[in-house]
Design a protein around this motif. Structure first.
Motif, PDB file in Angstrom:
ATOM      1  N   GLN A   1      -0.683   7.080   4.821  1.00 47.12           N
ATOM      2  CA  GLN A   1       0.447   5.789   5.309  1.00 47.12           C
ATOM      3  C   GLN A   1       0.033   6.033   6.411  1.00 47.12           C
ATOM      4  OE1 GLN A   1       3.843   9.177   4.673  1.00 47.12           O
ATOM      5  NE2 GLN A   1       3.456   8.393   2.160  1.00 47.12           N
ATOM      6  N   PHE A   2      -0.664   6.616   7.199  1.00 45.02           N
ATOM      7  CA  PHE A   2      -0.892   6.389   8.529  1.00 45.02           C
ATOM      8  C   PHE A   2      -1.942   5.361   8.796  1.00 45.02           C
ATOM      9  CE2 PHE A   2      -3.792   6.951  12.614  1.00 45.02           C
ATOM     10  CZ  PHE A   2      -2.652   6.665  13.459  1.00 45.02           C
ATOM     11  N   LEU A   3      -3.066   5.430   8.422  1.00 44.80           N
ATOM     12  CA  LEU A   3      -3.707   4.147   8.025  1.00 44.80           C
ATOM     13  C   LEU A   3      -3.451   2.733   8.151  1.00 44.80           C
ATOM     14  CD1 LEU A   3      -6.802   6.874   6.952  1.00 44.80           C
ATOM     15  CD2 LEU A   3      -6.516   5.632   9.600  1.00 44.80           C
TER      16      LEU A   3
ATOM     17  N   LEU B   1       1.158  -1.085   0.219  1.00 42.85           N
ATOM     18  CA  LEU B   1      -0.299   0.206  -0.423  1.00 42.85           C
ATOM     19  C   LEU B   1       0.800   1.167   0.425  1.00 42.85           C
ATOM     20  CD1 LEU B   1      -3.044  -0.913   2.432  1.00 42.85           C
ATOM     21  CD2 LEU B   1      -2.813  -1.013   0.566  1.00 42.85           C
ATOM     22  N   LEU B   2       1.890   1.410   0.727  1.00 43.29           N
ATOM     23  CA  LEU B   2       2.694   2.044   1.179  1.00 43.29           C
ATOM     24  C   LEU B   2       3.750   2.667  -0.733  1.00 43.29           C
ATOM     25  CD1 LEU B   2       4.528   1.867   4.616  1.00 43.29           C
ATOM     26  CD2 LEU B   2       2.658   3.596   3.617  1.00 43.29           C
ATOM     27  N   TRP B   3       4.275   1.852  -1.046  1.00 38.54           N
ATOM     28  CA  TRP B   3       4.515   1.597  -2.450  1.00 38.54           C
ATOM     29  C   TRP B   3       3.124   2.919  -3.299  1.00 38.54           C
ATOM     30  CZ3 TRP B   3       2.918  -0.853  -7.400  1.00 38.54           C
ATOM     31  CH2 TRP B   3       4.162  -0.271  -7.840  1.00 38.54           C
ATOM     32  N   GLN B   4       1.784   1.771  -3.594  1.00 40.02           N
ATOM     33  CA  GLN B   4       1.383   2.648  -3.857  1.00 40.02           C
ATOM     34  C   GLN B   4       0.774   4.436  -4.357  1.00 40.02           C
ATOM     35  OE1 GLN B   4      -2.605   0.259  -5.340  1.00 40.02           O
ATOM     36  NE2 GLN B   4      -1.669  -1.031  -3.085  1.00 40.02           N
ATOM     37  N   LEU B   5       1.350   5.001  -3.004  1.00 40.12           N
ATOM     38  CA  LEU B   5       0.914   5.990  -2.025  1.00 40.12           C
ATOM     39  C   LEU B   5       2.243   6.707  -2.021  1.00 40.12           C
ATOM     40  CD1 LEU B   5      -0.690   5.367   0.905  1.00 40.12           C
ATOM     41  CD2 LEU B   5      -1.762   6.799  -0.434  1.00 40.12           C
ATOM     42  N   SER B   6       3.393   5.730  -2.320  1.00 43.93           N
ATOM     43  CA  SER B   6       4.902   6.264  -3.286  1.00 43.93           C
ATOM     44  C   SER B   6       4.660   7.498  -4.230  1.00 43.93           C
ATOM     45  CB  SER B   6       5.696   6.282  -3.248  1.00 43.93           C
ATOM     46  OG  SER B   6       5.611   4.858  -4.243  1.00 43.93           O
ATOM     47  N   GLY B   7       3.615   6.605  -5.203  1.00 45.83           N
ATOM     48  CA  GLY B   7       3.344   6.937  -6.875  1.00 45.83           C
ATOM     49  C   GLY B   7       2.373   8.264  -6.367  1.00 45.83           C
TER      50      GLY B   7
ATOM     51  N   MET C   1      -4.275  14.702  13.510  1.00 49.27           N
ATOM     52  CA  MET C   1      -4.438  15.213  12.303  1.00 49.27           C
ATOM     53  C   MET C   1      -5.844  15.443  12.572  1.00 49.27           C
ATOM     54  SD  MET C   1      -2.399  11.659  10.124  1.00 49.27           S
ATOM     55  CE  MET C   1      -0.630  11.547  10.287  1.00 49.27           C
ATOM     56  N   PRO C   2      -5.772  16.279  11.790  1.00 52.10           N
ATOM     57  CA  PRO C   2      -7.148  17.011  11.429  1.00 52.10           C
ATOM     58  C   PRO C   2      -7.925  15.419  10.496  1.00 52.10           C
ATOM     59  CG  PRO C   2      -5.533  17.969  10.612  1.00 52.10           C
ATOM     60  CD  PRO C   2      -4.906  17.222  11.150  1.00 52.10           C
ATOM     61  N   MET C   3      -9.704  15.973  11.543  1.00 52.36           N
ATOM     62  CA  MET C   3     -10.700  14.854  10.945  1.00 52.36           C
ATOM     63  C   MET C   3     -10.638  15.461   9.742  1.00 52.36           C
ATOM     64  SD  MET C   3     -11.722  11.636  11.912  1.00 52.36           S
ATOM     65  CE  MET C   3     -13.459  11.285  11.496  1.00 52.36           C
ATOM     66  N   ASP C   4     -10.410  16.540   9.073  1.00 53.22           N
ATOM     67  CA  ASP C   4     -11.046  15.561   7.143  1.00 53.22           C
ATOM     68  C   ASP C   4      -9.391  14.723   6.373  1.00 53.22           C
ATOM     69  OD1 ASP C   4     -13.218  17.931   7.479  1.00 53.22           O
ATOM     70  OD2 ASP C   4     -12.271  19.654   7.647  1.00 53.22           O
ATOM     71  N   ASP C   5      -8.571  15.455   6.536  1.00 52.87           N
ATOM     72  CA  ASP C   5      -7.668  14.788   6.102  1.00 52.87           C
ATOM     73  C   ASP C   5      -7.245  13.469   6.568  1.00 52.87           C
ATOM     74  OD1 ASP C   5      -6.240  17.084   5.701  1.00 52.87           O
ATOM     75  OD2 ASP C   5      -4.876  17.131   7.004  1.00 52.87           O
ATOM     76  N   MET C   6      -8.237  13.005   7.730  1.00 51.96           N
ATOM     77  CA  MET C   6      -7.910  11.453   7.884  1.00 51.96           C
ATOM     78  C   MET C   6      -9.336  10.517   6.985  1.00 51.96           C
ATOM     79  SD  MET C   6      -6.116  10.360  10.342  1.00 51.96           S
ATOM     80  CE  MET C   6      -6.718   9.173  10.794  1.00 51.96           C
ATOM     81  N   GLU C   7     -10.466  11.382   6.998  1.00 50.18           N
ATOM     82  CA  GLU C   7     -11.224  11.023   5.517  1.00 50.18           C
ATOM     83  C   GLU C   7     -10.566  10.862   4.039  1.00 50.18           C
ATOM     84  OE1 GLU C   7     -14.255  13.453   6.468  1.00 50.18           O
ATOM     85  OE2 GLU C   7     -15.365  12.335   8.180  1.00 50.18           O
ATOM     86  N   ALA C   8     -10.370  11.987   4.228  1.00 50.56           N
ATOM     87  CA  ALA C   8      -9.538  11.814   2.429  1.00 50.56           C
ATOM     88  C   ALA C   8      -8.889  10.886   2.794  1.00 50.56           C
ATOM     89  CB  ALA C   8      -8.743  13.373   2.324  1.00 50.56           C
ATOM     90  N   GLY C   9      -7.603  11.199   3.322  1.00 51.43           N
ATOM     91  CA  GLY C   9      -6.834  10.008   3.684  1.00 51.43           C
ATOM     92  C   GLY C   9      -7.291   8.287   3.448  1.00 51.43           C
ATOM     93  N   LEU C  10      -8.296   7.557   3.954  1.00 52.75           N
ATOM     94  CA  LEU C  10      -9.525   6.754   3.768  1.00 52.75           C
ATOM     95  C   LEU C  10      -9.798   6.722   2.422  1.00 52.75           C
ATOM     96  CD1 LEU C  10     -10.204   4.360   5.331  1.00 52.75           C
ATOM     97  CD2 LEU C  10     -12.090   5.702   6.409  1.00 52.75           C
ATOM     98  N   ALA C  11     -10.370   7.687   1.933  1.00 55.21           N
ATOM     99  CA  ALA C  11     -10.870   7.320   1.111  1.00 55.21           C
ATOM    100  C   ALA C  11      -9.773   7.358  -0.231  1.00 55.21           C
ATOM    101  CB  ALA C  11     -11.507   8.735   0.517  1.00 55.21           C
ATOM    102  N   GLN C  12      -8.170   7.735  -0.186  1.00 51.29           N
ATOM    103  CA  GLN C  12      -7.560   6.750  -0.828  1.00 51.29           C
ATOM    104  C   GLN C  12      -6.487   5.839  -0.344  1.00 51.29           C
ATOM    105  OE1 GLN C  12      -6.016   9.144  -3.352  1.00 51.29           O
ATOM    106  NE2 GLN C  12      -4.733   7.500  -3.877  1.00 51.29           N
ATOM    107  N   LEU C  13      -6.159   5.490   0.515  1.00 50.75           N
ATOM    108  CA  LEU C  13      -6.884   4.413   0.557  1.00 50.75           C
ATOM    109  C   LEU C  13      -7.464   2.873   0.618  1.00 50.75           C
ATOM    110  CD1 LEU C  13      -5.137   1.593   2.310  1.00 50.75           C
ATOM    111  CD2 LEU C  13      -6.589   2.369   4.661  1.00 50.75           C
TER     112      LEU C  13
END
Length: 443
Positions: free
Chosen positions: A126-128, A108-114, A151-163
């Motif tokens: 990355q944290f999730l 997953l981290l490899w995919q996020l790096s791109g 971390m702000p909740m907005d960033d966590m929600e956006a990060g989860l959507a990306q994950l």
């Protein structure tokens, strides 16, 4: 307050005695691992490969010994540094069990790096990745994770959507329903299948297609097609990256040889590594004038001597137990009859050993004979009695194509005048080292 002086005598085991007890009850594989770890920690103890074995394990402590020598002798520092660089180089560990296997987090981290993401959502994603369980689920509530990561909740929600948009599909879900829904959405599934996973999983698990059809106002044929598609999904998307468990191997500690028609028990060759004390370090102990080095080596020599004695005692006790079993179970080993009742207490008394010592000695030890690889526990009844003897006989005489279940054994014991609970039958069967009826069935 009245004070009284009371003398009380207690018996405690010394560290060396505890070591002997632990070594006695170890299986061959456990003992091999233990001795190899001990040799890494103690430079005085050397493991020599037995006949037909790869001598490489005996050299596994080279880097640790070189490190110790570096502290005593500056001229070795360059060699130790080079050895450390090879051990620390990740490329040296590729394909050698060095921890570089593909994991879900790395994937997953490899995919996020791109991904071209803002710093906040990227850091959250990355944290999730590190909060997922081995099945790929995010079980903890997002608000609690946001608080823990500051971390702000907005960033966590956006990060989860990306994950959840990464591969494998379904990763990052909070539960099974969401996991399957994410996979269906990725496939562009029809709304009916999506509705089933979102609200009708309890009916799907029971195969209640009529109830699903009624609840979703669809035909049973449509429901069956949707359920077939759902069953093809992966309920554990992260499991494919889980570390593969190494198979458990059973190796014989002893063997039965026939000599003049009589079974004789012998230790299996090269099952336990041979131990010896390093001649170099013993010479160093005798010659060095550095008191700190002398004290250190003296302690390590004593520890190594105790380990050698404990292994020798283990082998001697194990062989005595096996020889007694071979003498008492001649009919079984020669193929002329079944196992004879053999109580653990009788065996301990005949060998002049404590019952607990015999129990530890035969724990997870196996003997190779003409009838296969068998646990020593199979030849001994832990607690004597007619019930165990009958159970042993029933299992020996059962039809291998239709083995007896524990419930059938209960009925047979009751008919024989020994009523026994089913769980007790299972306990006695396990003590005999005999698997369940399903595992015993032969075509």
């Amino acid at each position: 307050m009245e004070q009284n002086l009371i003398l009380k005598q207690t018996q405690t085991l010394s560290p060396q005695q505890r070591q002997s007890v632990e070594i006695l009850q170890m299986s061959s594989l456990e003992l091999t691992d233990y001795l190899q770890e001990l040799a890494l920690e103690n430079p005085v103890l050397e493991i020599t490969a037995g006949p037909g074995e790869d001598p490489a394990p005996a050299q596994s402590s080279l880097a640790q010994r070189l490190e110790w020598l570096t502290q005593q002798d500056g001229q070795n520092r360059a060699y130790a540094s080079a050895a450390r660089e090879r051990l620390d180089d990740p490329l040296e560990r590729v394909g050698d069990g060095g921890g570089l296997e593909e994991t879900l987090e790395r994937h997953l981290l490899w995919q996020l790096s791109g991904q071209d993401l803002p710093d906040g959502p990227l850091a959250a994603a990355q944290f999730l990745c590190l909060c997922l369980d081995r099945d790929g689920y995010l079980r903890d509530p997002l608000d609690q994770l946001a608080q823990a990561a500051h971390m702000p909740m907005d960033d966590m929600e956006a990060g989860l959507a990306q994950l959840q948009a990464l591969d494998p599909a379904g990763v990052g879900a909070k539960d099974l329903a969401q996991c399957l829904a994410l996979q269906l959405q990725r496939q562009g599934a029809d709304p009916l299948a999506l509705s089933v996973v979102q609200s009708q999983l309890h009916h799907l698990a029971r195969g209640q297609y009529g109830a699903i059809a009624k609840a979703l106002n669809a035909s049973q044929e449509q429901v069956r097609e949707a359920c077939t598609r759902i069953r093809a999904l992966d309920p554990r998307p992260g499991a494919q990256f889980a570390a593969r468990e190494r198979p458990a191997y059973l190796v014989p500690d002893l063997e039965i040889h026939m000599e003049q028609g009589q079974p004789v028990a012998v230790l299996s060759a090269a099952r336990v590594p041979s131990l010896q004390l390093s001649g170099y370090y013993q010479s160093l102990l005798a010659e060095t004038e550095d008191q700190e080095v002398k004290d250190y080596l003296d302690q390590k020599v004593k520890q190594a001597q105790w380990a050698v004695r404990a292994v020798e005692q283990r082998q001697s006790t194990l062989l005595r137990c096996a020889q007694y079993i071979a003498a008492r179970q001649q009919a079984f080993f020669t193929g002329m009859g079944s196992l004879a009742p053999l109580k653990l207490s009788d065996m301990a008394q005949a060998l002049d050993l404590h019952e607990s010592t015999v129990s530890r000695a035969i724990r997870e030890k196996y003997i190779q004979c003409s009838r296969g690889l068998l646990p020593l526990r199979r030849f001994v009844t832990v607690s004597g009695g007619r019930t165990q003897d009958l159970l042993r006989r029933f299992l020996e005489e059962e039809d291998k194509a239709h083995p007896l279940s524990d419930q059938q054994l209960c009925l047979m014991l009751e008919e024989a005048g020994c009523p026994t609970a089913r769980r007790t039958v299972a306990k006695y069967r396990e003590e005999l080292g005999i698997p369940s009826s399903t595992a015993r069935k032969q075509a």
